[in-house]
Design an enzyme around this catalytic site. Structure first.
Site, PDB file in Angstrom:
ATOM      1  N   ALA A  75     -35.918 -52.761  17.875  1.00 57.25           N
ATOM      2  CA  ALA A  75     -37.140 -53.525  17.562  1.00 57.25           C
ATOM      3  C   ALA A  75     -38.309 -52.729  17.653  1.00 57.25           C
ATOM      4  CB  ALA A  75     -36.977 -54.965  18.237  1.00 57.25           C
ATOM      5  N   GLY A 109     -22.219 -52.461  13.069  1.00 57.53           N
ATOM      6  CA  GLY A 109     -23.076 -52.200  12.218  1.00 57.53           C
ATOM      7  C   GLY A 109     -24.078 -53.161  12.282  1.00 57.53           C
ATOM      8  N   HIS A 301     -18.198 -62.007  26.231  1.00 57.45           N
ATOM      9  CA  HIS A 301     -17.189 -61.415  25.600  1.00 57.45           C
ATOM     10  C   HIS A 301     -16.061 -61.234  26.481  1.00 57.45           C
ATOM     11  CE1 HIS A 301     -14.999 -58.153  23.463  1.00 57.45           C
ATOM     12  NE2 HIS A 301     -16.019 -57.977  22.510  1.00 57.45           N
ATOM     13  N   GLU A 314     -12.979 -55.572  19.967  1.00 61.84           N
ATOM     14  CA  GLU A 314     -11.950 -56.409  19.731  1.00 61.84           C
ATOM     15  C   GLU A 314     -10.941 -55.834  18.682  1.00 61.84           C
ATOM     16  OE1 GLU A 314     -15.209 -59.044  19.225  1.00 61.84           O
ATOM     17  OE2 GLU A 314     -14.411 -60.421  20.377  1.00 61.84           O
ATOM     18  N   ARG A 317      -7.426 -56.051  19.850  1.00 65.48           N
ATOM     19  CA  ARG A 317      -6.691 -57.261  19.728  1.00 65.48           C
ATOM     20  C   ARG A 317      -6.527 -57.306  18.206  1.00 65.48           C
ATOM     21  NH1 ARG A 317     -10.172 -61.620  21.632  1.00 65.48           N
ATOM     22  NH2 ARG A 317     -11.794 -59.728  22.216  1.00 65.48           N
ATOM     23  N   ARG A 338     -14.712 -65.937  21.038  1.00 66.04           N
ATOM     24  CA  ARG A 338     -15.114 -65.083  22.408  1.00 66.04           C
ATOM     25  C   ARG A 338     -15.228 -66.103  23.426  1.00 66.04           C
ATOM     26  NH1 ARG A 338     -19.607 -61.169  20.328  1.00 66.04           N
ATOM     27  NH2 ARG A 338     -18.104 -59.575  19.224  1.00 66.04           N
ATOM     28  N   HIS A 441     -22.514 -60.555  27.188  1.00 64.57           N
ATOM     29  CA  HIS A 441     -22.759 -59.688  26.208  1.00 64.57           C
ATOM     30  C   HIS A 441     -23.933 -59.709  25.356  1.00 64.57           C
ATOM     31  CE1 HIS A 441     -21.369 -56.867  23.356  1.00 64.57           C
ATOM     32  NE2 HIS A 441     -21.649 -57.821  22.355  1.00 64.57           N
ATOM     33  N   HIS A 442     -24.582 -60.886  25.281  1.00 66.77           N
ATOM     34  CA  HIS A 442     -25.701 -61.033  24.303  1.00 66.77           C
ATOM     35  C   HIS A 442     -26.346 -62.447  24.743  1.00 66.77           C
ATOM     36  CE1 HIS A 442     -28.298 -60.444  20.620  1.00 66.77           C
ATOM     37  NE2 HIS A 442     -28.145 -61.594  20.636  1.00 66.77           N
ATOM     38  N   GLU A 471     -34.024 -58.843  20.424  1.00 65.97           N
ATOM     39  CA  GLU A 471     -33.267 -59.966  21.505  1.00 65.97           C
ATOM     40  C   GLU A 471     -34.046 -61.073  22.368  1.00 65.97           C
ATOM     41  OE1 GLU A 471     -29.500 -57.951  22.960  1.00 65.97           O
ATOM     42  OE2 GLU A 471     -29.227 -59.664  24.291  1.00 65.97           O
ATOM     43  N   ARG A 481     -23.788 -66.013  17.795  1.00 67.80           N
ATOM     44  CA  ARG A 481     -24.335 -64.803  17.061  1.00 67.80           C
ATOM     45  C   ARG A 481     -23.248 -64.223  16.235  1.00 67.80           C
ATOM     46  NH1 ARG A 481     -24.548 -59.336  17.728  1.00 67.80           N
ATOM     47  NH2 ARG A 481     -23.668 -59.651  19.720  1.00 67.80           N
TER      48      ARG A 481
HETATM   49  C1  LIG Z   1     -22.177 -53.305  24.152  1.00 66.19           C
HETATM   50  C2  LIG Z   1     -23.005 -53.623  22.857  1.00 66.19           C
HETATM   51  C3  LIG Z   1     -22.643 -53.608  21.790  1.00 66.19           C
HETATM   52  C4  LIG Z   1     -23.178 -54.266  20.863  1.00 66.19           C
HETATM   53  N1  LIG Z   1     -22.739 -54.026  19.395  1.00 66.19           N
HETATM   54  C5  LIG Z   1     -23.581 -54.653  18.483  1.00 66.19           C
HETATM   55  C6  LIG Z   1     -23.285 -54.233  17.129  1.00 66.19           C
HETATM   56  O1  LIG Z   1     -22.353 -53.602  16.615  1.00 66.19           O
HETATM   57  N2  LIG Z   1     -24.128 -54.959  16.171  1.00 66.19           N
HETATM   58  C7  LIG Z   1     -25.064 -55.993  16.389  1.00 66.19           C
HETATM   59  O2  LIG Z   1     -25.594 -56.421  15.413  1.00 66.19           O
HETATM   60  N3  LIG Z   1     -25.396 -56.212  17.713  1.00 66.19           N
HETATM   61  C8  LIG Z   1     -24.633 -55.514  18.555  1.00 66.19           C
HETATM   62  N4  LIG Z   1     -25.142 -55.538  20.011  1.00 66.19           N
HETATM   63  C9  LIG Z   1     -26.359 -56.443  20.071  1.00 66.19           C
HETATM   64  C10 LIG Z   1     -27.556 -55.612  19.901  1.00 66.19           C
HETATM   65  O3  LIG Z   1     -27.322 -54.096  20.329  1.00 66.19           O
HETATM   66  C11 LIG Z   1     -29.014 -55.816  20.612  1.00 66.19           C
HETATM   67  O4  LIG Z   1     -28.850 -57.306  20.552  1.00 66.19           O
HETATM   68  C12 LIG Z   1     -30.043 -55.096  19.993  1.00 66.19           C
HETATM   69  O5  LIG Z   1     -29.812 -53.852  19.902  1.00 66.19           O
HETATM   70  C13 LIG Z   1     -31.197 -55.396  20.916  1.00 66.19           C
HETATM   71  O6  LIG Z   1     -32.386 -54.598  20.369  1.00 66.19           O
HETATM   72  P1  LIG Z   1     -33.958 -54.721  21.034  1.00 66.19           P
HETATM   73  O7  LIG Z   1     -34.594 -53.741  20.283  1.00 66.19           O
HETATM   74  O8  LIG Z   1     -34.122 -56.161  20.735  1.00 66.19           O
HETATM   75  O9  LIG Z   1     -33.956 -54.569  22.495  1.00 66.19           O
HETATM   76  P2  LIG Z   1     -33.062 -53.260  23.234  1.00 66.19           P
HETATM   77  O10 LIG Z   1     -32.556 -52.241  22.320  1.00 66.19           O
HETATM   78  O11 LIG Z   1     -32.467 -53.792  24.325  1.00 66.19           O
HETATM   79  O12 LIG Z   1     -34.412 -52.599  23.535  1.00 66.19           O
HETATM   80  C14 LIG Z   1     -35.481 -53.304  24.392  1.00 66.19           C
HETATM   81  C15 LIG Z   1     -36.350 -51.986  25.355  1.00 66.19           C
HETATM   82  O13 LIG Z   1     -37.343 -52.522  26.245  1.00 66.19           O
HETATM   83  C16 LIG Z   1     -37.409 -51.885  27.362  1.00 66.19           C
HETATM   84  N5  LIG Z   1     -38.006 -52.904  28.253  1.00 66.19           N
HETATM   85  C17 LIG Z   1     -37.534 -54.075  28.878  1.00 66.19           C
HETATM   86  N6  LIG Z   1     -38.572 -54.314  29.755  1.00 66.19           N
HETATM   87  C18 LIG Z   1     -39.581 -53.432  29.493  1.00 66.19           C
HETATM   88  C19 LIG Z   1     -40.884 -53.475  30.383  1.00 66.19           C
HETATM   89  N7  LIG Z   1     -41.204 -54.355  31.060  1.00 66.19           N
HETATM   90  N8  LIG Z   1     -41.757 -52.520  29.969  1.00 66.19           N
HETATM   91  C20 LIG Z   1     -41.400 -51.575  29.314  1.00 66.19           C
HETATM   92  N9  LIG Z   1     -40.200 -51.522  28.632  1.00 66.19           N
HETATM   93  C21 LIG Z   1     -39.498 -52.493  28.646  1.00 66.19           C
HETATM   94  C22 LIG Z   1     -35.839 -51.682  27.706  1.00 66.19           C
HETATM   95  O14 LIG Z   1     -35.711 -50.686  28.630  1.00 66.19           O
HETATM   96  C23 LIG Z   1     -35.375 -51.251  26.247  1.00 66.19           C
HETATM   97  O15 LIG Z   1     -35.328 -49.876  26.093  1.00 66.19           O
HETATM   98  C24 LIG Z   1     -24.398 -55.007  21.126  1.00 66.19           C
HETATM   99  C25 LIG Z   1     -24.773 -55.149  22.027  1.00 66.19           C
HETATM  100  C26 LIG Z   1     -24.124 -54.604  23.202  1.00 66.19           C
HETATM  101  C27 LIG Z   1     -24.653 -54.595  24.777  1.00 66.19           C
END
Ligand SMILES: Cc1cc2nc3c(=O)[nH]c(=O)nc-3n(C[C@H](O)[C@H](O)[C@H](O)COP(=O)(O)OP(=O)(O)OC[C@H]3O[C@@H](n4cnc5c(N)ncnc54)[C@H](O)[C@@H]3O)c2cc1C
Length: 509
Positions: A75, A109, A301, A314, A317, A338, A441-442, A471, A481
């Site tokens: 994001a 994806g 999860h 998954e 399974r 889940r 997980h989320h 997120e 979700r």
């Molecule tokens: C194992 C796993 C598999 C997944 N697979 C999928 C999938 O296949 N498809 C799907 O749609 N979703 C999937 N998800 C969910 C999805 O990956 C996440 O919801 C999404 O990537 C979150 O993106 P974000 O940019 O909001 O946060 P993040 O990618 O978590 O980035 C947030 C960043 O902010 C930083 N941060 C936090 N606090 C501070 C602070 N105080 N100061 C500075 N920096 C800070 C963190 O260190 C991090 O780098 C998966 C999640 C997991 C855990």
């Protein structure tokens, strides 16, 4: 711009996802992941992920920027790139030593409808169908305005990424989607490492400063207007002024305290999340009077390695594995959602179970090679030998497998009503077992935003100059979700945050 090089810990999985594993609303994204160490080990076979990326030298941190973006996940980097495109000079501040956050871990994806890639393959989809599918998945608890914006901008997000060399043109079925809608890198490999590497490359090429080891500790405001942040960089505190602030700090899946506060029943659960997912943004925004929604909607999860939070996809399974308890018996429909499978496991006396499968399944689900490398897979040439390895009653496990194979033959699971992922029996040794239990997980809840990604206060009024995406926000997913929607969320609303914050900054200089 002076730069220094750091290793990028990309999860560039060798895992090729199996479409046939996606059979329930919850198993959509096939979220295989790994520890960061393992991620590095798998970079060789990755889809175009580089091992080195550049971060800005800490000495270059200035006292004032147009736009401060807090957090360098999907994001945050999407917001920065969009802001730069629209004429702002944003900065990205990341508390960890590398960019990526949970985004790096995502593997399934990104969902999108009416895309050029779907059209090329004659896949008939519509934004309305995407909307309805997501609403059904979330049991109609989703924020409908956010959802409408989301589906209507998904195809554009795919094009935007493609224009930056991040091409998600391999489309598959995913659970909860009535058509092929989940977009992945061309070779079907994990989306997260590929996306993070691509976004970071573009951040670098656009000379957007990105500081790591830079912890944002507070969002500042003056007379109701957000005007900057407090940071700790290499242990030193500093104030940074900004015309607008976009918070993209991810969820709180790695913050035990917040999990327990919002869901006491999840106390002690292991987490699949990045260590950075500690809910900082939510807490800082709450301090400013920001409103939160759905904080108790936490996705658990069922198949997570308890020692390190590695998620067992998954697909295992979905390709036909069964779950057995410590008596060696099946106890639930493995293909239920889940939450329900997790609950069934937690109700067992040992609160964990074994995934059982055969060598033919290990061939079909490539993820298993990685789990073997991780040392979490027990094996035996025969079912008896496997039972001895994991200390289950040998005769019972043999009987359970024989019953299961008959169930597959008859396509009728009289015991637990499983209806999907019954295409293959489990007869080809060696046989395998992985001990699993549920994990966090989320986090689906978070700060309340409107479709402009403006953060709302308790009275639903906009907090001036403050934007949020990803997120850490709540509402879009409702109480469940759909897999593939989180990655779409961070690109679509990340871009919107960059765009809206830029307009605000330009108008309020
Ligand atoms: C194992 C796993 C598999 C997944 N697979 C999928 C999938 O296949 N498809 C799907 O749609 N979703 C999937 N998800 C969910 C999805 O990956 C996440 O919801 C999404 O990537 C979150 O993106 P974000 O940019 O909001 O946060 P993040 O990618 O978590 O980035 C947030 C960043 O902010 C930083 N941060 C936090 N606090 C501070 C602070 N105080 N100061 C500075 N920096 C800070 C963190 O260190 C991090 O780098 C998966 C999640 C997991 C855990």
């Amino acid at each position: 711009m002076k730069k220094f090089i750091r290793s990028l810990l990309v999860f560039s999985s060798v895992i090729v996802l199996s479409a046939c594993g996606a059979t329930t609303p919850d198993n959509a994204e096939d979220e295989a992941q790994s520890s960061e160490q393992a991620s590095e080990e798998s970079t060789d076979a990755a889809s175009g992920a580089s091992e080195q990326e550049e971060y800005t030298d800490p000495s270059e941190l200035e006292n004032k920027y147009d736009l401060v973006i807090v957090g360098a996940g999907g994001a945050g980097m999407s917001a920065a790139l969009q802001a730069k495109e629209e004429g702002a000079n944003p900065v990205i501040l990341e508390k960890l030593p590398v960019a990526g956050g949970n985004t790096t871990k995502s593997s399934g994806g990104m969902n999108a409808s009416e895309t050029k890639f779907q059209e090329k393959e004659d896949i008939e989809d519509s934004n309305d169908t995407f909307y309805e599918d997501t609403l059904e998945g979330g049991q109609e608890t989703n924020d409908k305005e956010l959802l409408r914006y989301f589906v209507d901008h998904s195809a554009d997000a795919i094009d935007w990424l493609d224009n930056m060399g991040i091409t998600l043109n391999n489309i598959s079925y995913s659970g909860g989607a009535s058509v092929q809608r989940i977009h992945r890198p061309e070779d079907g490999s994990a989306v997260g490492g590929y996306l993070v590497e691509g976004l970071l490359r573009n951040v670098n090429e656009n000379d957007i400063p990105i500081f790591v080891n830079t912890d944002v500790t507070k969002i500042n405001e003056d007379n109701g207007e957000v005007d900057g942040v407090e940071v700790e960089i290499d242990g030193d505190a500093q104030t940074i002024e900004a015309d607008a602030v976009a918070v993209t700090t991810g969820g709180f899946g790695a913050n035990e305290e917040m999990i327990e506060e919002n869901r006491p029943d999840l106390e002690g659960y292991v987490s699949t999340n990045s260590e950075g997912s500690t809910g900082d943004g939510i807490k800082m925004i709450e301090e400013l009077g920001g409103q939160t929604v759905d904080m108790d909607q936490i996705q658990v999860h069922p198949t997570v390695i308890q020692e390190d939070g590695t998620l067992i996809s998954e697909t295992v399974r979905g390709e036909g594995a069964i779950l057995v308890d410590h008596e060696g018996q099946r106890f639930f429909n493995e293909m239920e959602t889940r939450d329900k499978v997790s609950e069934a496991i937690t109700e067992l006396p040992e609160e964990n179970a074994y995934l059982i499968f055969d060598d033919a399944l290990a061939d079909r689900a490539k993820q298993v090679d990685f789990y073997k490398e991780q040392g979490v897979v027990e094996s035996g040439d025969t079912i008896q030998e496997l039972a001895q390895e994991i200390d289950l009653p040998e005769d019972q496990l043999e009987e359970t497998l024989a019953d299961w194979n008959e169930t597959v033959d008859n396509e009728d699971d009289q015991d637990f009503g499983r209806e999907t992922a019954m295409d293959y029996d489990l007869t080809e040794g060696p046989f395998y077992a992985i001990q699993i239990a549920p994990g966090i997980h989320h986090t689906m809840g978070g700060v309340k935003i409107n479709t402009n990604t403006e953060v709302l206060d308790e009275d639903d009024q906009v907090i001036s100059g403050l934007y949020a995406a990803g997120e850490l926000t709540g509402g879009l997913h409702g109480n469940n979700r759909i897999g593939g929607n989180a990655v779409a969320d961070i690109v679509i609303f990340g871009r919107q945050a960059g765009s809206q914050a830029t307009t605000f900054a330009q108008e309020n200089k």
